[in-house]
Design a protein around this motif. Structure first.
Motif, short mmCIF file in Angstrom:
data_model
loop_
_atom_site.label_atom_id
_atom_site.label_comp_id
_atom_site.label_asym_id
_atom_site.label_seq_id
_atom_site.Cartn_x
_atom_site.Cartn_y
_atom_site.Cartn_z
N TYR A 114 0.88 -1.17 0.00
CA TYR A 114 0.00 0.00 0.00
C TYR A 114 0.91 1.22 0.00
O TYR A 114 1.51 1.57 1.02
CB TYR A 114 -0.89 0.00 1.24
CG TYR A 114 -1.78 -1.21 1.33
CD1 TYR A 114 -3.10 -1.17 0.91
CD2 TYR A 114 -1.29 -2.42 1.84
CE1 TYR A 114 -3.92 -2.30 1.00
CE2 TYR A 114 -2.09 -3.54 1.93
CZ TYR A 114 -3.41 -3.47 1.51
OH TYR A 114 -4.21 -4.59 1.60
N GLY A 151 2.87 -0.64 8.08
CA GLY A 151 1.75 0.27 7.87
C GLY A 151 2.07 1.12 6.65
O GLY A 151 2.76 0.68 5.73
N VAL A 204 0.07 8.24 5.47
CA VAL A 204 -0.91 8.86 4.58
C VAL A 204 -0.35 10.18 4.07
O VAL A 204 0.19 10.97 4.84
CB VAL A 204 -2.24 9.09 5.34
CG1 VAL A 204 -3.22 9.86 4.48
CG2 VAL A 204 -2.84 7.76 5.77
N ARG A 232 -4.11 8.24 0.09
CA ARG A 232 -4.51 7.98 1.47
C ARG A 232 -4.86 6.51 1.68
O ARG A 232 -6.02 6.15 1.88
CB ARG A 232 -5.68 8.88 1.84
CG ARG A 232 -5.41 10.35 1.53
CD ARG A 232 -6.54 11.26 1.93
NE ARG A 232 -6.26 12.64 1.55
CZ ARG A 232 -6.92 13.70 2.01
NH1 ARG A 232 -7.91 13.54 2.89
NH2 ARG A 232 -6.59 14.92 1.62
N TYR A 279 -5.27 2.79 3.34
CA TYR A 279 -5.48 2.15 4.64
C TYR A 279 -4.86 0.77 4.57
O TYR A 279 -5.11 0.01 3.62
CB TYR A 279 -6.97 2.05 4.97
CG TYR A 279 -7.27 1.06 6.07
CD1 TYR A 279 -6.78 1.26 7.36
CD2 TYR A 279 -8.01 -0.08 5.82
CE1 TYR A 279 -7.03 0.35 8.37
CE2 TYR A 279 -8.28 -1.00 6.82
CZ TYR A 279 -7.79 -0.78 8.10
OH TYR A 279 -8.02 -1.70 9.09
N PRO A 292 -4.68 -2.82 6.16
CA PRO A 292 -5.31 -3.74 7.12
C PRO A 292 -4.28 -4.63 7.79
O PRO A 292 -3.26 -4.99 7.19
CB PRO A 292 -6.27 -4.55 6.25
CG PRO A 292 -5.69 -4.51 4.87
CD PRO A 292 -4.99 -3.18 4.76
N GLN A 347 0.20 4.33 10.67
CA GLN A 347 -0.68 3.17 10.88
C GLN A 347 0.10 1.97 11.42
O GLN A 347 -0.26 0.82 11.18
CB GLN A 347 -1.40 2.78 9.58
CG GLN A 347 -2.19 3.90 8.93
CD GLN A 347 -2.79 3.49 7.60
OE1 GLN A 347 -3.50 2.49 7.48
NE2 GLN A 347 -2.50 4.27 6.56
N HIS A 392 -3.72 15.44 11.12
CA HIS A 392 -4.31 14.20 10.64
C HIS A 392 -4.92 14.43 9.27
O HIS A 392 -5.78 15.30 9.10
CB HIS A 392 -5.40 13.73 11.62
CG HIS A 392 -6.00 12.40 11.33
ND1 HIS A 392 -7.15 12.23 10.59
CD2 HIS A 392 -5.59 11.15 11.69
CE1 HIS A 392 -7.45 10.94 10.52
NE2 HIS A 392 -6.52 10.27 11.17
N SER A 421 -7.33 12.99 6.63
CA SER A 421 -8.44 12.05 6.72
C SER A 421 -8.28 10.90 5.73
O SER A 421 -8.03 11.12 4.55
CB SER A 421 -9.76 12.77 6.44
OG SER A 421 -10.84 11.85 6.45
N TYR A 422 -8.39 9.66 6.26
CA TYR A 422 -8.36 8.49 5.38
C TYR A 422 -9.41 7.45 5.80
O TYR A 422 -9.31 6.26 5.49
CB TYR A 422 -6.96 7.87 5.33
CG TYR A 422 -6.45 7.25 6.62
CD1 TYR A 422 -6.42 5.87 6.78
CD2 TYR A 422 -6.01 8.05 7.67
CE1 TYR A 422 -5.95 5.30 7.96
CE2 TYR A 422 -5.53 7.49 8.84
CZ TYR A 422 -5.51 6.11 8.98
OH TYR A 422 -5.04 5.55 10.15
N LYS A 447 -10.42 6.68 8.99
CA LYS A 447 -10.24 6.04 10.28
C LYS A 447 -10.23 7.10 11.39
O LYS A 447 -9.93 8.27 11.15
CB LYS A 447 -8.94 5.23 10.32
CG LYS A 447 -8.91 4.07 9.31
CD LYS A 447 -10.04 3.08 9.57
CE LYS A 447 -10.09 2.00 8.51
NZ LYS A 447 -11.18 1.03 8.74
#
Length: 786
Positions: A258, A301, A304, A309, A311, A313, A363, A700, A702-703, A705
């Motif tokens: 990612y 992780g 971002v 952006r 995420y 998992p 992350q 932060h 925004s993504y 979470k």
């Protein structure tokens, strides 16, 4: 319809292992502990060793809490810490060096020594790490010199920086009794350069990726050694065709699925098996057969950025780790393992363009303020396995079924699997995870022909492989005298007591656990409520799944061995420690660490939680701050301690002057059993920022979470100051840009900025420690029922 996959290992020779290019590197400390190398794996005290390395940038975290976070890293299964030394963090102004507070490298090194945590220093001069100019100070970029080259003036500045670092780390090398085992020089040299944020006119300008190849790295090594930096070995990032010296350097690899730098990246090949020791994932500038396959930047992780952006998992991190292990990697390094916050410079913010000014949460398993993420549990479970079985796995050769290395990442039909084996014993690896692709649940059957006989998973019928997971299944292993022919549950760890040895497995939901055990060397088997089927020369056992049941074996030499199958949930809560004089397995509702002979329990949001210990401590446990109830039912292995703390609700007044702003005023002191307060912020918007006394403390992008802010670092300031949260709206519509004397931007559409939830969550902390029975009499904090 089930898939039946077969593989013969009869003609698969053992791995050819020799000293390799690093065979002469390594060494011992004054206590006699040692590290070394073969061409295939690292050694610890002469035994094969697969270390787990965690990246934690000391200068991006409050020094007041470094020890706490390093303890969390150790509890999480990290064997070796790694950290960058960013030049511009320490010499932002020419000739003015900063080595205090959060920049106190010596203090960080000393804490690693105190906690017996080996350390890899990544000292640049160029580091990248998503900091301004990749760590090169602006004043260096302004000089008429060629950076990342053998330009004499650049080397002169580098030498001065290395001398400063050498002064900070004096006496800290491993062979001198310190924790520093290795040093990385440069980063991604001859491969990549960071954005030139000192340029200032137009984005997309990059610093040089370097010139001089191995000649420059040799010069950096000469300078480092000349000023006293002489570790057991050096490391070099080796991906992208980067330059790698032939002698004395361990080439290190990277794996990211990612990415924030490839916004249109297709499904990644990181989840495809290959033999990395023979055929690397990309062209490299060294002979891969002469070095262990080692990763220093396996994605823990992803950071971002404003434009991209992603995420990440937690299942992806677990699956990638297992794919790399299966593919021959014998060193696992996570970037990042622990996030942090960029310091604010004297002249500018020190972030890389398009990234948050402050937050470097990444992350990661442990986040910006020490947040414990779900991937922390995934990595720890694999590390528990490596602690018990890494020496067995390390020499094993990768064997690929035909076509595995050429599977297209979008292929959802072909089963992804391979084997690592030695002398007919080994592990079957299965991967049913792929980024950007939904992999199906499938019915499978694996059959192997080995020098020790036929093996099937399961013994009869089919095995259900859940979607989105990776795992490894053992075959033909000697587990303390019990000959395990196969198991459909992964191994977790082993706990040894004076009376017996207990081998822990775990079961994925939907996968029926099964042991196939040879009768050889067995005198007796007790299965309690498990199903036992006698198949002549072997048993097929279908065990119960939980911490309260076991299969007990008595071997012909009189040894007692237990097999226990935990649930997947229990395995994700498991830790091992040397605790009060004995090896102990802890299954805990909340994260735990060990410090000063105490079991430290940290629970976010729940004032009541439980920890289960095996074996039971010799003495009663107590705490000064809570009520503790212990319970051990009948023949159950574990003793469970339930802790009750007084519940606390943080007192905070929230005002919202506008939809885009919130002002928070905290009142009252935290009780002694509250270690931190987490501010959870769910919002709709583009970018959010938090200000305290007019100073940006974190931000932060925004993504999708929740934004989590740990407040303990700012506790004393919050008593007298408002915390200001601000949102930049998210635009949904069209932006028109044109030039009319100046650049003009006009937006047509709607702007969204809304705080959906702002909630303070207390983090409770309590320490459990033993007290002799006589001293425990009358202790109201301890009660038990057995």
């Amino acid at each position: 319809m089930s898939q039946v996959s077969k593989l013969s290992l009869l003609d698969a020779d053992n791995k050819e292992i020799h000293s390799g290019k690093l065979g002469m590197n390594g060494g011992a400390n004054p206590k006699g502990d040692s590290f070394g190398f073969t061409s295939y794996y690292m050694t610890r005290n002469g035994e094969p060793f697969i270390p787990v390395v965690g990246e934690f940038h000391f200068s991006r975290f409050s020094y007041l809490h470094w020890e706490e976070e390093l303890l969390k890293m150790k509890a999480g299964g990290i064997h070796i810490a790694a950290t960058y030394v960013f030049w511009n963090f320490h010499e932002e102004e020419e000739g003015v060096f900063e080595w205090s507070g959060n920049r106190n490298l010596r203090h960080f090194i000393d804490l690693c020594a105190k906690l017996d945590l080996p350390l890899i220093l990544r000292i640049g001069p160029f580091c990248h790490g998503e900091v301004r100019n990749g760590g090169i100070p602006d004043w260096v970029v302004s000089k008429p010199i060629e950076i990342r080259s053998n330009d004499p003036e650049y080397l002169k500045l580098t030498r001065r920086m290395y001398r400063e670092i050498a002064s900070q780390m004096k006496g800290s090398l491993y062979q001198d009794g310190g924790p520093v085992i290795a040093v990385q020089l440069e980063n991604e040299f001859m491969h990549a350069g960071a954005p030139n944020d000192a340029w200032g006119y137009k984005t997309g300008k990059f610093l040089s990726s370097g010139t001089g190849g191995t000649t420059h790295l040799a010069e950096l090594r000469r300078i480092a050694e000349d000023v006293g930096i002489r570790p057991l070995f050096f490391t070099a990032t080796a991906w992208g065709g980067a330059a790698v010296p032939e002698e004395g350097f361990l080439p290190m690899l990277a794996g990211y699925a990612y990415t924030s730098w490839l916004p249109d990246q297709p499904p990644s090949k990181e989840f495809i098996y290959r033999d990395l020791h023979v055929t690397p994932a990309e062209p490299v500038q060294y002979d891969t057969r002469e070095y262990p396959v080692a990763y220093c930047e396996m994605a823990g992780g992803m950071q971002v950025s404003y434009n991209v952006r992603p995420y990440v998992p937690e299942n992806s991190i677990e699956a990638m780790t297992l794919v790399k292990l299966a593919s021959g990697s014998n060193l696992l390094g996570y970037y990042m393992y622990h996030g942090g916050s960029n310091p604010v410079g004297k002249k500018s913010y020190l972030n890389e363009q398009f990234l948050p000014k402050i937050t470097y949460d990444y992350q990661s398993p442990l986040g910006e303020f020490g947040r414990v993420g779900a991937s922390y549990d995934r990595i720890r479970a694999i590390s528990l396995f490596l602690e018990s079985f890494g020496s067995v796995l390390a020499p094993m050769k990768t064997v690929l079924p035909e076509g595995q290395s050429t599977i297209d990442p979008t292929d959802t039909e072909t089963l992804r699997w391979c084997v690592r084996h030695e002398d007919g014993s080994g592990f079957v690896f299965l991967n049913n995870f792929q980024d950007q692709v939904d992999m199906p649940r499938r019915s499978i059957r694996i059959e192997l022909e080995t020098s020790k006989g036929h093996v099937a998973f399961p013994a009869e019928g089919e095995l259900e492989l859940p979607e989105g997971i990776g795992l490894m299944l053992p075959f033909h292993l000697d587990l303390h005298g019990v000959s395990l022919l196969s198991a459909t549950s992964p191994l977790l760890t082993v706990v040894e007591t004076s009376a017996e040895k207990t081998v822990f497995f775990y079961a994925h939901e939907g996968m029926k656990p099964e042991f196939v055990v040879s009768k050889t060397n067995l005198k007796d088997v007790q299965c309690n409520e498990s199903v036992l089927m006698d198949q002549g020369s072997y048993y097929v056992i279908q065990p119960n799944v939980d911490q309260h049941h076991s299969v007990n074996f008595l071997t012909t030499d009189g040894s007692s061995v237990r097999f226990v199958v935990l649930s997947r949930e229990e395995a994700q809560k498991a830790y091992t420690f040397e605790l009060w004089g004995q090896q102990t397995l802890v299954i805990s509702d909340c994260p735990v660490t060990v410090s000063n002979h105490q079991l430290i329990c940290t629970s976010t949001g729940a004032s009541r939680f439980a920890v289960s210990l095996y074996p039971k401590p010799e003495h009663h446990l107590q705490t000064h701050r809570a009520t503790v109830h212990s319970q051990k039912d009948g023949a159950a292995l574990f003793t469970t301690y339930t802790i009750d703390l007084p519940e606390y609700t943080p007192d905070v007044l929230i005002k919202k002057p506008t939809e885009k702003s919130a002002l928070l005023q905290f009142a009252g002191e935290w009780p002694s059993h509250v270690h931190d307060v987490w501010l959870e912020v769910d919002y709709e918007g583009d970018v959010a920022e938090a200000f305290l006394n007019g100073r940006l403390i974190t931000d932060h992008i925004s993504y999708g979470k929740t934004w989590s802010i740990g407040l303990k670092e700012f506790y004393t300031q919050l008593e007298s100051s408002e915390l200001h949260l601000s949102i930049t709206p998210q635009r949904r519509g069209t932006v028109h840009t044109f030039v009319n004397q100046a650049q003009i931007e006009r937006f047509e559409g709607i702007e969204l900025a809304e705080f959906r939830r702002i909630e303070p969550i207390p983090e409770y902390r309590v320490a459990l420690y033993p007290v002799k029975a006589a001293a425990a009499v009358g202790q109201l904090s301890v009660s038990s029922s057995i």
